[in-house]
Enzyme design. Structure first.
Site, mmCIF file in Angstrom:
data_model
loop_
_atom_site.group_PDB
_atom_site.id
_atom_site.type_symbol
_atom_site.label_atom_id
_atom_site.label_comp_id
_atom_site.label_asym_id
_atom_site.label_seq_id
_atom_site.Cartn_x
_atom_site.Cartn_y
_atom_site.Cartn_z
ATOM 1 N N LYS A 71 -2.560 -3.040 -3.091
ATOM 2 C CA LYS A 71 -1.914 -3.958 -3.159
ATOM 3 C C LYS A 71 -1.156 -5.094 -2.862
ATOM 4 C CE LYS A 71 2.755 -2.980 -4.518
ATOM 5 N NZ LYS A 71 3.528 -3.353 -3.258
ATOM 6 N N THR A 73 -3.107 -5.880 -0.228
ATOM 7 C CA THR A 73 -4.196 -6.607 0.336
ATOM 8 C C THR A 73 -4.417 -7.480 -1.223
ATOM 9 O OG1 THR A 73 -4.669 -4.455 1.404
ATOM 10 C CG2 THR A 73 -6.761 -6.739 0.312
ATOM 11 N N ARG A 94 7.153 -9.246 1.923
ATOM 12 C CA ARG A 94 8.571 -8.586 2.552
ATOM 13 C C ARG A 94 7.674 -8.997 3.491
ATOM 14 N NH1 ARG A 94 9.353 -3.235 0.249
ATOM 15 N NH2 ARG A 94 6.854 -3.276 -0.814
ATOM 16 N N LYS A 105 2.410 5.290 6.139
ATOM 17 C CA LYS A 105 1.910 4.081 6.133
ATOM 18 C C LYS A 105 0.961 3.072 6.854
ATOM 19 C CE LYS A 105 3.254 1.364 2.059
ATOM 20 N NZ LYS A 105 3.407 0.101 2.709
ATOM 21 N N ALA A 273 11.522 0.006 -1.553
ATOM 22 C CA ALA A 273 11.423 -0.267 -3.959
ATOM 23 C C ALA A 273 11.650 1.605 -3.883
ATOM 24 C CB ALA A 273 10.328 -0.313 -3.801
ATOM 25 N N PHE A 301 5.480 -0.588 -4.142
ATOM 26 C CA PHE A 301 5.343 0.857 -4.534
ATOM 27 C C PHE A 301 4.706 0.659 -5.569
ATOM 28 C CE2 PHE A 301 7.824 3.082 -1.045
ATOM 29 C CZ PHE A 301 6.566 3.299 -0.530
ATOM 30 N N PHE A 381 -14.222 -0.575 -4.285
ATOM 31 C CA PHE A 381 -14.438 0.000 -2.917
ATOM 32 C C PHE A 381 -16.164 0.016 -2.992
ATOM 33 C CE2 PHE A 381 -10.006 1.547 -2.624
ATOM 34 C CZ PHE A 381 -10.400 2.006 -1.376
ATOM 35 N N TRP A 409 -10.500 -7.442 -0.056
ATOM 36 C CA TRP A 409 -10.331 -6.565 1.088
ATOM 37 C C TRP A 409 -11.418 -7.047 1.976
ATOM 38 C CZ3 TRP A 409 -13.462 -4.213 4.668
ATOM 39 C CH2 TRP A 409 -12.905 -3.253 5.476
#
Length: 555
Positions: A71, A73, A94, A105, A273, A301, A381, A409
């Site tokens: 998200k 990214t 954030r 994470k 979140a 999230f 991907f 990405w």
């Protein structure tokens, strides 16, 4: 394949003065933290106050899985794509917590060629905002215990102390502690608790405050305990507000850094979140909107947590609304929701995709309730097949949403151009008729039931006896009109993290409730959610080091 940190460390950053210049910010309006970071002055905020607002794009996602969604990214890549189009664009994010960085994470700067930099600084101490919040939180705790020690003029009931100390680290042994052991001069013995700093009410207050006056007003309203007569005792009663504000004076100012493609990035505040309201600061978002034609921001999230809180808490409090919402998914995550093991996600599996896409379906339906155009994107991907992409594209269009893949990405802003075009098209589909999920005057119980049934898909809500008592107390104290911040697992639409996809036939259990009177919302804790996480068996910290003067292993 290079790691995220290797890509970030090889990047050629430009001086933050040049980034600021893209938004017509003068050098005198910057407070420099070295060459690549700056805080933005109050004088700047005052100067641009009457500027028109730019368009606001909210990026959210399906429920997170071990397969990854990307998200942040996508948020960074989309901002970079708008920059490539010649738009005056910025992103608003954030700040990361140290807890996930050293836990499970990882960092929160985006990934690949869609990152904000300097990445190591952002993920670690940055400009000291979290340290200031931690210090202010614990100063209030110290003044509370000192007041009791020095005679307790406010008649604080030591069995009804609700203010907790905090630390920006995953440390499970601090969840429940005993303080005051030792001699008579070491304080009253009592049970105490820690939360992670990003769950502190002071973090939420910093992110919702509009200026110093508003910050001090909110700090003063913090309820720290109840008296022997059952009356709230506040930070203002303890005369702690001025000193707390002094610690937060610089932290209140938004931070400016850059992406790998030199797009301006406002990074400020960082409540979780799943246990807090999950949005960057109102000050940073509003400032970005005054300085940019397009601002891309994210909420933490999945959409059931971050987006719901962004829309029902942040937008309600700040008087803003998104012009478009981007919903991020991956083929891998959808197949994981369809029952495929993590190690097998690279294989084409249309049946699993059909089973797991119901999670995406529910999030689309949820977001459409708010009256804002929704664009779905797949963070691609190399293992994604054309058959899988076509299936998702057709499914999304049948749900009335625009669709565009994203390859941000691997390709940075260039990989987000198609998505950016779809977002621009969404801007021209008429004025969004943004509407909140519930009104202020709805009783707290009904607000919680509305979120549980309309967003999570629950049949209803079960309140423990303690939660009911707490809800009645909160209402009797005059806080029933506040919005609700649900503390829930991020891994499922339900409060049971093992229920993937689109669960049905379940109730949400609320086991605890309390009011963040300064932040201006009521927190409802569901399931087994923890406000002080623990480290995993193999924490990420084991792989982080400094080699030849450079940090390695940080994501």
């Amino acid at each position: 394949m290079k790691t995220d940190i290797e890509i970030a460390q090889e990047a050629e950053l430009v001086h933050i003065r040049e980034i600021a210049g893209k938004l017509d910010i003068s050098e005198d309006e910057l407070e420099l933290y070295g060459k690549y970071k700056a805080k933005l002055s109050d004088e700047l905020i005052e100067r641009i106050e009457k500027n028109p607002d730019g368009k606001l794009v909210l990026v959210t996602a399906i429920n997170p899985t071990p397969a990854g969604e990307g998200k942040t990214t996508v948020t960074v890549g989309l901002g970079q794509a708008f920059g490539r189009m010649g738009k005056k664009a910025s992103i608003a994010l954030r700040e990361p917590s140290l807890g996930p960085c050293f836990g499970i994470k990882g960092g929160a700067a985006g990934g690949g060629y869609s990152q904000v930099v300097p990445m190591e600084d952002l993920n670690l101490h940055f400009t000291g905002d979290f340290h200031a919040i931690t210090s202010a939180n614990n100063l209030l705790a110290a003044m509370l215990d000192n007041h009791i020690q020095q005679g307790n003029d406010l008649q604080i009931d030591t069995r009804q102390i609700v203010w907790k100390r905090c630390l920006d680290m995953n440390d499970r042994v601090l969840r429940n502690v005993v303080v005051g052991l030792g001699s008579k001069m070491d304080g009253f013995v009592r049970e105490d608790h820690f939360v992670i700093s990003v769950a502190s009410e002071i973090m939420a207050i910093l992110c919702l405050a509009t200026d110093m006056e508003d910050l001090k007003d909110r700090l003063g309203k913090i309820i720290v305990a109840y008296s022997t007569e059952g009356k709230p005792v506040t930070a203002a009663d303890l005369k702690a507000v001025g000193a707390m504000a002094a610690l937060l004076k610089d932290a209140l100012k938004p931070n400016l850094i850059q992406t790998l493609e030199h797009t301006p990035a406002f990074v400020h505040g960082g409540p979780f979140a799943n246990i807090a309201h999950g949005c960057n600061s109102v000050r940073a978002t509003k400032l970005a909107m005054k300085l940019s034609d397009i601002v891309v921001t994210e909420a933490g999230f999945g959409a059931d947590l971050g987006a719901e809180k962004f829309l029902d808490i942040k937008c309600r409090k700040a008087g803003i609304a998104p012009d478009a919402i981007v919903l991020v998914a991956t083929i891998r995550a959808l197949k994981y929701n369809g029952g495929v093991a993590k190690n097998d996600l690279g294989k084409e599996n249309l049946e699993a995709l059909k089973s797991g896409i119901v999670n995406l379906e529910k999030h689309i339906e949820n977001l459409q309730q708010y009256g804002v155009p929704v664009v779905v994107t797949l963070n691609q991907f190399v293992t994604d097949t054309e058959a899988e992409l076509s299936f998702v594209r057709d499914f999304v269009k049948a749900k009335g949403c625009d669709f565009a893949p994203a390859r941000v990405w691997e390709a940075g802003g260039e990989g987000g151009m198609e998505l950016a075009e779809k977002v621009l098209e969404a801007f021209h589909k008429g004025t969004p008729r943004f509407k909140l999920l519930y009104e202020d005057d709805l009783p707290l119980e009904d607000k919680i039931k509305t979120i549980a049934t309309k967003i999570y898909g629950a049949d209803g809500v079960t309140f423990t006896a303690e939660a009911k008592r707490q809800m009645n107390t909160i209402t009797s104290l005059g806080f029933g009109s506040l919005p609700v911040c649900m503390a829930k697992t991020q891994y499922s639409l339900s409060d049971d993290q093992t229920k993937l996809g689109r669960p049905s036939g379940f109730d949400i259990t609320v086991r605890e409730m309390y009011v963040n009177a300064g932040a201006g919302f009521v927190v409802a804790i569901t399931g087994s959610i923890m406000t002080m996480p623990g480290l995993p068996k193999v924490p990420a910290a084991e792989n982080i080091d400094v080699v030849d003067g450079q940090i390695v292993g940080l994501f």
